[in-house]
Design a protein around this motif. Structure first.
Motif, PDB file in Angstrom:
ATOM      1  N   TYR A 137       0.822  -1.202   0.000  1.00  0.00           N
ATOM      2  CA  TYR A 137       0.000   0.000   0.000  1.00  0.00           C
ATOM      3  C   TYR A 137       0.857   1.254   0.000  1.00  0.00           C
ATOM      4  CZ  TYR A 137      -4.186   2.705   0.836  1.00  0.00           C
ATOM      5  OH  TYR A 137      -5.238   3.566   0.695  1.00  0.00           O
ATOM      6  N   ILE A 149       3.664   1.677  -1.516  1.00  0.00           N
ATOM      7  CA  ILE A 149       4.360   1.950  -2.777  1.00  0.00           C
ATOM      8  C   ILE A 149       3.560   2.970  -3.585  1.00  0.00           C
ATOM      9  CG2 ILE A 149       5.067   0.947  -4.980  1.00  0.00           C
ATOM     10  CD1 ILE A 149       5.696  -1.598  -3.461  1.00  0.00           C
ATOM     11  N   PRO A 150       4.182   4.058  -3.971  1.00  0.00           N
ATOM     12  CA  PRO A 150       3.451   5.100  -4.692  1.00  0.00           C
ATOM     13  C   PRO A 150       2.863   4.545  -5.984  1.00  0.00           C
ATOM     14  CG  PRO A 150       5.630   5.869  -4.062  1.00  0.00           C
ATOM     15  CD  PRO A 150       5.586   4.418  -3.767  1.00  0.00           C
ATOM     16  N   LEU A 178       2.417   5.819  -8.831  1.00  0.00           N
ATOM     17  CA  LEU A 178       3.162   6.119 -10.056  1.00  0.00           C
ATOM     18  C   LEU A 178       4.290   5.109 -10.268  1.00  0.00           C
ATOM     19  CD1 LEU A 178       3.673   7.852 -12.482  1.00  0.00           C
ATOM     20  CD2 LEU A 178       5.042   9.376 -11.054  1.00  0.00           C
ATOM     21  N   ALA A 179       5.017   4.811  -9.189  1.00  0.00           N
ATOM     22  CA  ALA A 179       6.095   3.837  -9.308  1.00  0.00           C
ATOM     23  C   ALA A 179       5.549   2.489  -9.748  1.00  0.00           C
ATOM     24  CB  ALA A 179       6.808   3.706  -7.965  1.00  0.00           C
ATOM     25  N   VAL A 221       4.774   2.613 -13.446  1.00  0.00           N
ATOM     26  CA  VAL A 221       5.957   2.618 -14.301  1.00  0.00           C
ATOM     27  C   VAL A 221       6.559   1.225 -14.401  1.00  0.00           C
ATOM     28  CG1 VAL A 221       8.275   3.545 -14.585  1.00  0.00           C
ATOM     29  CG2 VAL A 221       6.420   5.043 -13.831  1.00  0.00           C
ATOM     30  N   VAL A 222       6.628   0.533 -13.273  1.00  0.00           N
ATOM     31  CA  VAL A 222       7.197  -0.814 -13.284  1.00  0.00           C
ATOM     32  C   VAL A 222       6.380  -1.731 -14.189  1.00  0.00           C
ATOM     33  CG1 VAL A 222       7.672  -2.845 -11.878  1.00  0.00           C
ATOM     34  CG2 VAL A 222       8.288  -0.578 -11.043  1.00  0.00           C
ATOM     35  N   ILE A 267       4.711  -0.909 -16.841  1.00  0.00           N
ATOM     36  CA  ILE A 267       4.725  -0.556 -18.267  1.00  0.00           C
ATOM     37  C   ILE A 267       5.464  -1.623 -19.069  1.00  0.00           C
ATOM     38  CG2 ILE A 267       5.633   1.106 -19.958  1.00  0.00           C
ATOM     39  CD1 ILE A 267       5.047   3.304 -17.969  1.00  0.00           C
ATOM     40  N   ASP A 268       6.524  -2.161 -18.469  1.00  0.00           N
ATOM     41  CA  ASP A 268       7.305  -3.201 -19.127  1.00  0.00           C
ATOM     42  C   ASP A 268       6.469  -4.418 -19.492  1.00  0.00           C
ATOM     43  OD1 ASP A 268       9.772  -2.417 -19.674  1.00  0.00           O
ATOM     44  OD2 ASP A 268      10.795  -3.675 -18.198  1.00  0.00           O
ATOM     45  N   TYR A 269       5.465  -4.692 -18.673  1.00  0.00           N
ATOM     46  CA  TYR A 269       4.686  -5.917 -18.870  1.00  0.00           C
ATOM     47  C   TYR A 269       3.396  -5.651 -19.637  1.00  0.00           C
ATOM     48  CZ  TYR A 269       7.874  -7.308 -15.185  1.00  0.00           C
ATOM     49  OH  TYR A 269       8.997  -7.549 -14.456  1.00  0.00           O
ATOM     50  N   MET A 313       1.644   1.006 -21.889  1.00  0.00           N
ATOM     51  CA  MET A 313       0.939   2.189 -21.387  1.00  0.00           C
ATOM     52  C   MET A 313      -0.541   2.008 -21.664  1.00  0.00           C
ATOM     53  SD  MET A 313       3.255   5.486 -22.034  1.00  0.00           S
ATOM     54  CE  MET A 313       4.868   5.677 -21.332  1.00  0.00           C
ATOM     55  N   MET A 369      -2.580   9.662 -15.847  1.00  0.00           N
ATOM     56  CA  MET A 369      -2.248  10.674 -16.837  1.00  0.00           C
ATOM     57  C   MET A 369      -0.755  10.677 -17.162  1.00  0.00           C
ATOM     58  SD  MET A 369      -0.631  13.880 -16.567  1.00  0.00           S
ATOM     59  CE  MET A 369      -1.100  15.154 -15.440  1.00  0.00           C
ATOM     60  N   LEU A 370       0.068  10.392 -16.132  1.00  0.00           N
ATOM     61  CA  LEU A 370       1.512  10.490 -16.308  1.00  0.00           C
ATOM     62  C   LEU A 370       2.074   9.384 -17.187  1.00  0.00           C
ATOM     63  CD1 LEU A 370       2.587  11.523 -12.699  1.00  0.00           C
ATOM     64  CD2 LEU A 370       2.674  12.913 -14.750  1.00  0.00           C
ATOM     65  N   ILE A 371       1.334   8.300 -17.336  1.00  0.00           N
ATOM     66  CA  ILE A 371       1.864   7.234 -18.202  1.00  0.00           C
ATOM     67  C   ILE A 371       1.059   7.197 -19.496  1.00  0.00           C
ATOM     68  CG2 ILE A 371       2.892   5.836 -16.380  1.00  0.00           C
ATOM     69  CD1 ILE A 371       0.354   3.982 -16.743  1.00  0.00           C
TER      70      ILE A 371
END
Lengths: 222, 376, 238
Positions: free
Chosen positions: C62, C64-65, C67-68, C71-72, C74-76, C79, C157-159
């Motif tokens: 819980y 863990i932000p 956004l982080a 981002v992690v 996105i690889d899987y 976006m 929005m950021l991704i």
């Protein structure tokens, strides 16, 4: 596990340990934002929660305020505040405080209300003034729950204070935002790990505070 | 003296908790307010320390209207004991008891010394001083509650069902303790209970309240039992009020028979000498004088008395301290119909038949003898 | 007003389209969280030793932000909406598991014994006794989870503009038009309040045995028990 590889790479990189973008600096900044937001939220939430809880009135108003504050999107609020107020720490504090007030306020109110009514009745019957009843009878009994509310607020703040980086401030969020733009996942994962560790430390600190501040009579009977 | 003068408590929703109640609560004695739930007894008590403000009427303490006194100093001058003791769970026992002295501005050391003194007074081991409430039994917690109420030596003690939440045996101990403390301290105690037996046991005066907050009867317990004011009071007293009333007549009024008692090592002559036509049984006692059991004289073989074959003697009563109620109980419980009287050491001092107890009851009623309270 | 509701064309969506998208991105994760947390909570009730480690690991998750987390992923998952919804499901799970565990555990033992004595089997007992009694607390948990979920979607929005109404924040920045941000914040807040109201209504309908109205009576008789349960959730969940 590539996440573990990222974590290892991030923390073993010597350049991450010093300078204005070093972990100590970012950690200090992050703690600074978090503590400030928590302090403001506590100054708002604790007295209101204690007093409304003591008199048992205003529960509906508190539920309403809590629902309203929870409904406000933290990130949106940040963007809006920056557009209205310009860059700086103020616009970051507002969404963090809005985020942290509901758990503090609601838990404090409910904690005071859930204190066993019979010692309160006894205290009143012995001629204790209301202020002393609140501070010397209700508060010690409610303290474990109140600390719980502060703890959940603190953890949310620690996690969310990362948004400060989005508006150009520092803190651990710097690694996450920079990592996102630089497509540097090592930084993102490293930043996330730092936040998680900070959250665990927060849990530990609250546990220690509870050990010291809560009377053994309350701890063991509660 | 606390004087309650036509006091009414009406709540905003129209319920009347107490209805034109007038009572004069005598000094240095226990006044019990008793009645079914919803009779306003607790409300009445709470009006005395202004935890509840009356809608109409006045309450005076030694002639002064309490509504004119500063509320907190009024409360500090009255001890207050409630059902679950209401101890501060975050404070040690000694600090719980020291609460009011501290509120009155006494030093910590002095308050604690006083608290320890009170622990002894209410029968608590001083070694418990540093414990927290959760480490004490319900009965011990209630003793702490009483000690806390007595800490500032208030002339008045208000007790709201203080012993209701503990089991009957502990309750009996607490009641005896309260009577003992009262004998030493002579406080003006107002005691609320729903238990009529407790009321009769403790009260110097008993106020029976009926649902809706009206006074049904205000009288000493013996009078309550002998002449209940109306059907409600009679009903509330229960079916066996006649028997319970016997608690107010001392057993000493009984004439004991001392002849039909033989020691277990008696000779045949001694047994023959103690056998009389009017006592069909002989009570066998041990060498220490304590009763062992009954036997028909012809079944007793001198030098070879089989204790296991004796008839049980039921429950003996203490001749010096028990009441006629205990004597009657002993006679009813005994298979022979004879009750055994014992002295303080438990030695048999005489026997008495059901008939004799009955005669004593009739005589006592005739004399209207209502001696001071007799235990049991 | 028209200006307020105007949606910049680069978002390639209408106002109502964004609302539907936002609700989908926020509510599917809560639903997923609920579906997973019910059996997980039951396991924690059944095997008591399981609960503390579950509670600890969920607290860390819980923290863990979001956004982080995004981002992690996105690889899987790229976006995409899925990338936003997976972390939100985890957050919902984290709020709901302790809520359900506490609720199911708080059903009095006598009630359970009575049910068993009347011949309820374990499954029937769970579905017909434990779960209904736990409804108010579960809904209190759902209220916290949905409010947080609706708020967090915006961060998407950021991704690559996966934040539905949150995307307006991006446009507010690039076009320097605060009105877009106001629209985003107000609409999101109104959505959150409406969904919250719907959940409260659901609780009232599902629990006809509970006292209605608001708790204006004294201590411990507060009518709105679900609200009373919220701090306990926040206490244990976060």
């Amino acid at each position: 596990m590539n996440v573990l590889t990222f974590i290892h790479a991030f923390f073993s990189d010597g350049s991450h340990w010093h300078g204005y973008d070093g972990i100590p600096t970012r950690l200090t900044e992050h703690l600074h934002y978090s503590l400030q937001a928590l302090a403001i939220a506590a100054v708002i939430g604790l007295p209101i929660g204690l007093i409304t809880g003591h008199y048992g009135r205003g529960g509906n108003a508190i539920a309403l305020v809590a629902t309203g504050s929870r409904a406000l999107p933290t990130f949106g609020l940040l963007v809006l505040m920056v557009m209205w107020l310009g860059f700086g720490l103020g616009p970051v504090m507002i969404p963090l405080v809005v985020l942290a007030v509901p758990p503090i306020l609601v838990t404090t109110y409910e904690a005071v209300r859930s204190v066993d009514p019979s010692p309160v009745d006894a205290a009143r019957g012995m001629g204790m003034p209301e202020s002393r009843i609140l501070l010397q009878v209700e508060l010690p009994g409610a303290l474990p729950l109140i600390l719980g509310g502060l703890r959940s607020a603190a953890i949310q703040i620690v996690s969310t204070a990362t948004i400060a980086a989005y508006v150009g401030l520092g803190g651990i969020g710097r690694y996450i935002i920079d990592g996102l733009y630089q497509r540097n996942y090592e930084k993102v994962v490293g930043g996330a790990t730092l936040v998680a560790v900070l959250a665990l430390v927060t849990l530990g600190v609250f546990w220690a505070v509870a050990r010291v501040a809560v009377s053994p009579g309350v701890r063991r009977s509660g | 003296m606390i004087r309650i003068d036509s006091v009414t408590k009406r709540y905003p929703d129209g319920t009347v908790a107490v209805d034109r109640l007038s009572l004069e609560i005598p000094d240095r004695s226990i006044t019990v307010l008793v009645g079914p739930s919803g009779c306003g007894k607790t409300t009445t008590l709470r009006m005395i320390n202004r935890m509840v403000e009356p809608s109409e009427g006045t309450i005076t303490l030694d002639g002064v209207d309490i509504s004119r006194q500063p509320v907190n100093s009024l409360r500090r001058s009255m001890g207050y004991v409630i059902q679950n003791a209401g101890l501060f769970q975050h404070r040690t026992i000694v600090d719980n008891i020291a609460t009011v002295p501290r509120l009155l501005g006494q030093s910590k050391a002095r308050s604690r010394a006083r608290a320890r003194e009170l622990m002894e007074r209410v029968g608590l081991d001083v070694s418990l001083a540093k414990r927290y409430p959760y480490q004490l039994s319900g009965g011990q917690q209630q003793r702490v509650g009483v000690a806390r109420a007595l800490a500032a030596d208030p002339p008045v003690l208000l007790m709201d069902e203080p012993f209701s939440a503990v089991d009957p045996i502990v309750r009996k101990g607490l009641q005896e303790e309260l009577l003992r403390i009262q004998e030493e301290l002579g406080k003006t105690i107002v005691f609320v209970t729903h238990d009529i037996d407790e009321a009769i046991r403790l009260g110097t005066m008993v106020a029976v309240l009926r649902t809706g907050g009206r006074l049904a009867q205000f009288a000493p317990p013996a009078e309550l039992l002998s002449s209940p004011a109306d059907a409600f009071v009679e009903d509330f007293l229960g079916a066996d009020r006649g028997i319970r009333r016997l608690s107010f007549f001392p057993a000493q009024a009984l004439e004991l028979k001392k002849t039909p008692i033989v020691a277990v090592d008696s000779t045949a002559e001694q047994i023959a000498a103690r056998t009389t036509p009017e006592t069909p049984y002989l009570l066998v006692t041990g060498l220490d004088g304590r009763p062992l059991g009954w036997s028909e004289p012809e079944d007793l073989v001198a030098g070879d008395i089989d204790v296991a074959r004796l008839l049980p003697y039921g429950r003996p009563f203490a001749y010096g301290t028990d009441s006629l109620r205990a004597a009657l109980d002993g006679a009813v419980l005994s298979p022979t119909g004879w009750a055994v009287a014992v002295d303080d050491a438990g030695r048999a001092v005489g026997v008495v038949s059901q008939q004799a107890v009955g005669e004593a009851i009739r005589a006592a009623h005739a004399k209207g003898l209502t001696a001071a309270k007799v235990a049991g | 007003m028209n200006d307020f509701l105007h949606i910049p064309s680069d978002l390639q969506n209408t106002y109502s389209g964004l609302i539907v998208l936002h609700l989908r991105e926020a509510l599917i994760p809560v639903l997923a969280g609920l579906v997973v947390s019910l059996p997980l909570a039951q396991l924690c009730v059944r095997f008591r030793w399981l609960y503390p480690p579950v509670l600890w690991s969920t607290t860390v998750l819980y923290a863990i932000p979001s956004l982080a987390f995004f981002v992690v992923l996105i690889d899987y998952t790229g976006m995409s909406e899925t990338t936003v919804m997976i972390p939100l499901s985890v957050y919902s799970l984290v709020v709901l598991v302790p809520a359900i565990v506490d609720a199911v555990r708080s059903v009095p033992q006598e009630t359970l014994d009575a049910a068993t004595a009347m011949g309820f089997g374990p499954v029937r007992r769970y579905l017909q006794v434990q779960l209904p009694i736990a409804v108010p607390t579960i809904i209190a948990g759902l209220r916290v989870a949905t409010a947080s979920s609706i708020s967090l979607v915006s961060v998407g929005m950021l991704i690559g503009n996966q934040g539905a109404l949150g995307n307006l924040l991006h446009d507010a920045n690039i076009y320097n038009r605060p009105v877009y941000a106001v629209n985003s914040v107000v609409t999101t807040a109104v959505l959150a309040i409406l969904v919250d109201a719907a959940l409260v209504l659901t609780r009232v309908l599902l629990t006809p045995w509970m006292p209605r109205g608001t708790g204006r009576a004294g201590r411990k008789t507060s009518g709105d028990r679900a609200d009373a349960a919220v701090p306990a959730l926040e206490e244990s969940a976060r």
